[in-house]
Design a protein around this motif. Structure first.
Motif, PDB file in Angstrom:
ATOM      1  N   PRO A  20       1.203  57.755 137.642  1.00 44.00           N
ATOM      2  CA  PRO A  20       0.636  56.407 137.739  1.00 44.00           C
ATOM      3  C   PRO A  20       1.349  55.461 136.768  1.00 44.00           C
ATOM      4  CG  PRO A  20      -0.791  57.754 136.375  1.00 44.00           C
ATOM      5  CD  PRO A  20       0.405  58.623 136.755  1.00 44.00           C
ATOM      6  N   SER A  21       1.845  54.334 137.258  1.00 48.19           N
ATOM      7  CA  SER A  21       2.558  53.396 136.378  1.00 48.19           C
ATOM      8  C   SER A  21       1.666  52.961 135.216  1.00 48.19           C
ATOM      9  CB  SER A  21       2.961  52.149 137.180  1.00 48.19           C
ATOM     10  OG  SER A  21       1.786  51.438 137.575  1.00 48.19           O
ATOM     11  N   TRP A  22       0.344  52.853 135.484  1.00 48.37           N
ATOM     12  CA  TRP A  22      -0.564  52.306 134.474  1.00 48.37           C
ATOM     13  C   TRP A  22      -0.792  53.268 133.309  1.00 48.37           C
ATOM     14  CZ3 TRP A  22      -1.478  53.361 139.519  1.00 48.37           C
ATOM     15  CH2 TRP A  22      -2.380  54.388 139.836  1.00 48.37           C
ATOM     16  N   ALA A  23      -0.384  54.525 133.465  1.00 46.63           N
ATOM     17  CA  ALA A  23      -0.499  55.477 132.353  1.00 46.63           C
ATOM     18  C   ALA A  23       0.475  55.130 131.234  1.00 46.63           C
ATOM     19  CB  ALA A  23      -0.228  56.897 132.850  1.00 46.63           C
ATOM     20  N   PHE A  24       1.501  54.312 131.550  1.00 48.55           N
ATOM     21  CA  PHE A  24       2.519  53.957 130.570  1.00 48.55           C
ATOM     22  C   PHE A  24       2.221  52.615 129.908  1.00 48.55           C
ATOM     23  CE2 PHE A  24       4.897  57.614 131.507  1.00 48.55           C
ATOM     24  CZ  PHE A  24       4.822  57.827 132.869  1.00 48.55           C
ATOM     25  N   SER A  27      -4.370  51.194 127.546  1.00 49.86           N
ATOM     26  CA  SER A  27      -5.646  51.322 128.244  1.00 49.86           C
ATOM     27  C   SER A  27      -6.702  51.703 127.230  1.00 49.86           C
ATOM     28  CB  SER A  27      -5.532  52.425 129.301  1.00 49.86           C
ATOM     29  OG  SER A  27      -5.092  53.624 128.678  1.00 49.86           O
ATOM     30  N   GLY A  28      -7.943  51.624 127.612  1.00 50.86           N
ATOM     31  CA  GLY A  28      -8.985  51.951 126.657  1.00 50.86           C
ATOM     32  C   GLY A  28     -10.351  51.918 127.295  1.00 50.86           C
ATOM     33  N   THR A  29     -11.303  51.526 126.507  1.00 47.10           N
ATOM     34  CA  THR A  29     -12.684  51.429 126.984  1.00 47.10           C
ATOM     35  C   THR A  29     -13.159  50.013 126.716  1.00 47.10           C
ATOM     36  OG1 THR A  29     -13.692  51.884 124.860  1.00 47.10           O
ATOM     37  CG2 THR A  29     -13.017  53.808 126.173  1.00 47.10           C
ATOM     38  N   ARG A  30     -14.429  49.757 127.039  1.00 49.34           N
ATOM     39  CA  ARG A  30     -14.969  48.411 126.803  1.00 49.34           C
ATOM     40  C   ARG A  30     -15.046  48.126 125.302  1.00 49.34           C
ATOM     41  NH1 ARG A  30     -21.353  49.068 128.420  1.00 49.34           N
ATOM     42  NH2 ARG A  30     -21.669  51.174 127.619  1.00 49.34           N
ATOM     43  N   PHE A  31     -14.898  49.178 124.532  1.00 53.56           N
ATOM     44  CA  PHE A  31     -15.011  48.998 123.078  1.00 53.56           C
ATOM     45  C   PHE A  31     -13.683  48.608 122.461  1.00 53.56           C
ATOM     46  CE2 PHE A  31     -19.310  50.148 123.140  1.00 53.56           C
ATOM     47  CZ  PHE A  31     -19.451  51.197 124.052  1.00 53.56           C
ATOM     48  N   LYS A  32     -12.601  49.210 122.973  1.00 51.54           N
ATOM     49  CA  LYS A  32     -11.313  48.914 122.368  1.00 51.54           C
ATOM     50  C   LYS A  32     -10.166  49.395 123.249  1.00 51.54           C
ATOM     51  CE  LYS A  32      -8.187  48.040 119.100  1.00 51.54           C
ATOM     52  NZ  LYS A  32      -7.689  46.655 118.913  1.00 51.54           N
ATOM     53  N   VAL A  33      -9.114  48.574 123.330  1.00 49.81           N
ATOM     54  CA  VAL A  33      -7.844  48.994 123.934  1.00 49.81           C
ATOM     55  C   VAL A  33      -6.835  49.016 122.788  1.00 49.81           C
ATOM     56  CG1 VAL A  33      -5.973  48.375 125.502  1.00 49.81           C
ATOM     57  CG2 VAL A  33      -8.364  48.066 126.220  1.00 49.81           C
ATOM     58  N   PHE A  34      -6.330  50.204 122.457  1.00 51.50           N
ATOM     59  CA  PHE A  34      -5.396  50.340 121.347  1.00 51.50           C
ATOM     60  C   PHE A  34      -3.967  50.098 121.824  1.00 51.50           C
ATOM     61  CE2 PHE A  34      -8.328  51.873 118.229  1.00 51.50           C
ATOM     62  CZ  PHE A  34      -9.278  52.620 118.918  1.00 51.50           C
ATOM     63  N   GLY A  35      -3.192  49.379 121.023  1.00 57.35           N
ATOM     64  CA  GLY A  35      -1.761  49.274 121.302  1.00 57.35           C
ATOM     65  C   GLY A  35      -1.062  50.458 120.661  1.00 57.35           C
ATOM     66  N   GLN A  36       0.182  50.711 121.067  1.00 54.69           N
ATOM     67  CA  GLN A  36       0.977  51.782 120.465  1.00 54.69           C
ATOM     68  C   GLN A  36       2.438  51.308 120.409  1.00 54.69           C
ATOM     69  OE1 GLN A  36       0.587  55.682 122.255  1.00 54.69           O
ATOM     70  NE2 GLN A  36      -1.531  55.324 122.865  1.00 54.69           N
ATOM     71  N   PRO A  37       3.198  51.770 119.425  1.00 55.28           N
ATOM     72  CA  PRO A  37       4.590  51.343 119.341  1.00 55.28           C
ATOM     73  C   PRO A  37       5.386  51.795 120.566  1.00 55.28           C
ATOM     74  CG  PRO A  37       4.043  52.900 117.553  1.00 55.28           C
ATOM     75  CD  PRO A  37       2.813  52.702 118.361  1.00 55.28           C
ATOM     76  N   ASP A 252     -10.862  59.860 132.570  1.00 56.84           N
ATOM     77  CA  ASP A 252      -9.417  59.754 132.829  1.00 56.84           C
ATOM     78  C   ASP A 252      -8.559  60.459 131.791  1.00 56.84           C
ATOM     79  OD1 ASP A 252      -9.553  56.443 134.373  1.00 56.84           O
ATOM     80  OD2 ASP A 252      -9.642  58.477 135.224  1.00 56.84           O
ATOM     81  N   LEU A 253      -9.040  61.583 131.296  1.00 56.99           N
ATOM     82  CA  LEU A 253      -8.304  62.363 130.298  1.00 56.99           C
ATOM     83  C   LEU A 253      -7.238  63.230 130.976  1.00 56.99           C
ATOM     84  CD1 LEU A 253     -11.408  63.535 128.218  1.00 56.99           C
ATOM     85  CD2 LEU A 253      -9.757  61.737 127.584  1.00 56.99           C
ATOM     86  N   ILE A 254      -6.424  63.864 130.159  1.00 63.67           N
ATOM     87  CA  ILE A 254      -5.332  64.697 130.678  1.00 63.67           C
ATOM     88  C   ILE A 254      -5.888  65.788 131.588  1.00 63.67           C
ATOM     89  CG2 ILE A 254      -3.651  66.462 129.973  1.00 63.67           C
ATOM     90  CD1 ILE A 254      -2.867  64.659 127.654  1.00 63.67           C
ATOM     91  N   VAL A 255      -5.354  65.869 132.788  1.00 57.58           N
ATOM     92  CA  VAL A 255      -5.812  66.846 133.774  1.00 57.58           C
ATOM     93  C   VAL A 255      -5.753  68.253 133.175  1.00 57.58           C
ATOM     94  CG1 VAL A 255      -3.496  67.047 134.758  1.00 57.58           C
ATOM     95  CG2 VAL A 255      -5.488  67.685 136.139  1.00 57.58           C
ATOM     96  N   ASN A 290      -5.403  56.676 126.093  1.00 58.84           N
ATOM     97  CA  ASN A 290      -5.939  55.617 125.231  1.00 58.84           C
ATOM     98  C   ASN A 290      -5.488  55.735 123.782  1.00 58.84           C
ATOM     99  OD1 ASN A 290      -7.278  54.940 127.561  1.00 58.84           O
ATOM    100  ND2 ASN A 290      -9.278  55.692 126.882  1.00 58.84           N
ATOM    101  N   ILE A 291      -5.352  56.963 123.263  1.00 58.88           N
ATOM    102  CA  ILE A 291      -5.048  57.165 121.844  1.00 58.88           C
ATOM    103  C   ILE A 291      -3.782  57.997 121.631  1.00 58.88           C
ATOM    104  CG2 ILE A 291      -7.454  56.922 121.082  1.00 58.88           C
ATOM    105  CD1 ILE A 291      -7.647  59.997 121.073  1.00 58.88           C
ATOM    106  N   GLU A 292      -3.330  58.700 122.635  1.00 59.11           N
ATOM    107  CA  GLU A 292      -2.152  59.567 122.485  1.00 59.11           C
ATOM    108  C   GLU A 292      -0.919  58.900 123.103  1.00 59.11           C
ATOM    109  OE1 GLU A 292      -4.104  61.061 126.403  1.00 59.11           O
ATOM    110  OE2 GLU A 292      -4.691  60.096 124.523  1.00 59.11           O
ATOM    111  N   PRO A 293       0.276  59.308 122.673  1.00 56.44           N
ATOM    112  CA  PRO A 293       1.499  58.721 123.229  1.00 56.44           C
ATOM    113  C   PRO A 293       1.606  59.003 124.728  1.00 56.44           C
ATOM    114  CG  PRO A 293       2.031  60.568 121.783  1.00 56.44           C
ATOM    115  CD  PRO A 293       0.569  60.286 121.614  1.00 56.44           C
ATOM    116  N   LYS A 294       2.074  58.020 125.460  1.00 52.18           N
ATOM    117  CA  LYS A 294       1.994  58.021 126.920  1.00 52.18           C
ATOM    118  C   LYS A 294       2.927  59.039 127.586  1.00 52.18           C
ATOM    119  CE  LYS A 294      -0.139  53.994 125.950  1.00 52.18           C
ATOM    120  NZ  LYS A 294      -1.572  53.755 126.114  1.00 52.18           N
ATOM    121  N   ILE A 295       4.222  58.985 127.258  1.00 47.10           N
ATOM    122  CA  ILE A 295       5.188  59.872 127.930  1.00 47.10           C
ATOM    123  C   ILE A 295       4.887  61.343 127.631  1.00 47.10           C
ATOM    124  CG2 ILE A 295       7.639  60.469 128.141  1.00 47.10           C
ATOM    125  CD1 ILE A 295       8.265  57.493 127.457  1.00 47.10           C
TER     126      ILE A 295
END
Ligand code: LRH
Ligand code: MN
Length: 388
Positions: A20-24, A27-37, A252-255, A290-295
């Motif tokens: 899914p393109s959006w996994a890259f 993303s987050g929850t209604r509480f917080k969307v964290f950015g990552q480098p 939507d956690l890791i399968v 949401n909290i772990e590196p995407k790739i």
């Protein structure tokens, strides 16, 4: 090498998993969307990240897009970029869950102008399919109600059926309409397509090009998902999976991270039906890191699906069927648990090395320096997310 092992290796070599393109994006929850480098800032960078997953796993050659999150001026250019990276554009996902007009419904709305708007959005998605060579239009219907009596449940179904007919009419012969169900959220009293049965009813009414999408996070707790897989395969209407895992809601956690035995049971039904390849089932991931590196998160996810598949392919089906026929309950159950308890990592390492890949995609990616490179290079601009 046992015959079973050889057949498993051959089947695993043909397996493909769509990302899914959006996994890259963030993303987050209604509480917080964290950015990552280093997070992708546009669909082109999302494709570059997906290509990294394919480069190290060898089994992720397609990327699903989500419109408008992945809207670009030139889709042919985006498809060419994908080809240059060694991947393809997969399913095109419509988005009916971020427009104010859809508060009381989109394809189910009592307001014809609102329904027409939602149908027109799918015409745009079909144009994107034509421009990118995609053949799957994926429609998750977010429509629903929050209070009993808020609207006429049957009237909404009738409006939905009519709207879906109009969307279906937009398809070209080789296209499929994949209809995704979800039992709750964003509405909490009744979703208009809450379960596989409702999706199937609409697919059967539409025609052969309409198939059901099973998102593993979209069922009530305790649902026997592999039974649904079996039944949809039995009637020839399982079009795709949205793989992820959950503890409580649509997490939507890791399968395979929350319940690897459930993923194995699902893949066991797939293998039992001979539907791993050639049966038109698109195995897609639908996750949010949401909290772990995407790739790395996507690489781990693909490896989890491969492991569950390998274990399912190692079930001694002759012994299983014999035990089932003779009513030997424990022997039958044991045939599955023996396979599930098998360490398939050496088998997958052998598969990867036979294809010139590193035995451990996760470790190989970590050593590649790509994560540090994108963190250094992708400075400025706006990181991608659910806000387009
Ligand atoms: C809805 C869903 C759907 C996508 C979205 C990103 O919960 O599973 O498949 O459109 O997630
Ligand atoms: Mn989904």
């Amino acid at each position: 090498m046992t015959d079973l092992r050889a057949r498993a290796l051959a089947a695993l070599a043909d397996q493909t998993i769509e990302l899914p393109s959006w996994a890259f994006g963030n993303s987050g929850t209604r509480f917080k969307v964290f950015g990552q480098p280093g997070v992708a800032r546009d669909p082109f960078e999302k494709l570059e990240d997906a290509a990294q997953v394919h480069r190290y796993t060898g089994v992720a050659p397609r990327v699903s897009l989500h419109i408008p999150w992945d809207r670009v001026d030139d889709y042919a250019k985006l498809a060419a970029h994908a080809a240059d990276l060694g991947v393809q554009i997969g399913a095109i996902n419509s988005n009916l869950f971020q427009d104010d007009e859809y508060r009381l419904g989109s394809l189910t709305s009592a307001d014809k102008a609102v329904r027409d708007r939602a149908i027109a959005h799918h015409a745009e998605c079909v144009d994107v399919m034509r421009a990118t060579g995609s053949t799957d239009l994926k429609l998750w219907l977010p429509d629903g109600t929050n209070y009993a009596g808020q609207d006429d449940l049957r009237a909404r179904q009738d409006r939905l059926a009519d709207s879906l007919q109009q969307v279906y009419a937009l398809l070209d012969p080789g296209h499929r309409l994949l209809i995704e169900y979800k039992f709750y959220e964003p509405y909490f009293y009744a979703m208009d397509i809450p379960d596989w049965g409702t999706s199937l009813v609409h697919c059967l009414a539409l025609g052969e090009q309409a198939q059901v999408v099973l998102d593993t996070g979209h069922h009530a707790p305790g649902t026997n998902i592999e039974f649904i897989v079996m039944q949809l395969l039995r009637v020839g209407r399982l079009g795709a999976f949205d793989f992820n895992s959950r503890y409580y809601g649509d997490d939507d956690l890791i399968v395979g991270s929350a319940d690897p035995f459930q993923l194995f049971r699902i893949m066991n039904e797939i293998v039992e039906a001979g539907a791993l390849t050639g049966a038109g089932v698109n195995f897609m991931l639908d996750q949010c890191h949401n909290i772990e590196p995407k790739i790395p998160g996507q690489i781990r996810s693909v490896m989890n699906v491969q492991e569950a598949t390998a274990k399912a392919l190692l079930v001694d089906r002759d012994a299983l069927h014999a035990a089932q026929t003779s009513g030997d309950v424990l022997a039958a159950h044991g045939a599955l648990t023996d396979a599930f308890s098998t360490d398939v990592r050496p088998l997958l390492a052998e598969l990867r090395e036979s294809r010139g890949l590193d035995a451990d995609p996760y470790g190989a990616y970590a050593r590649s320096g790509n994560q540090e490179r994108i963190a250094g290079e992708r400075v400025g601009g706006r990181q991608a997310g659910w806000g387009a």
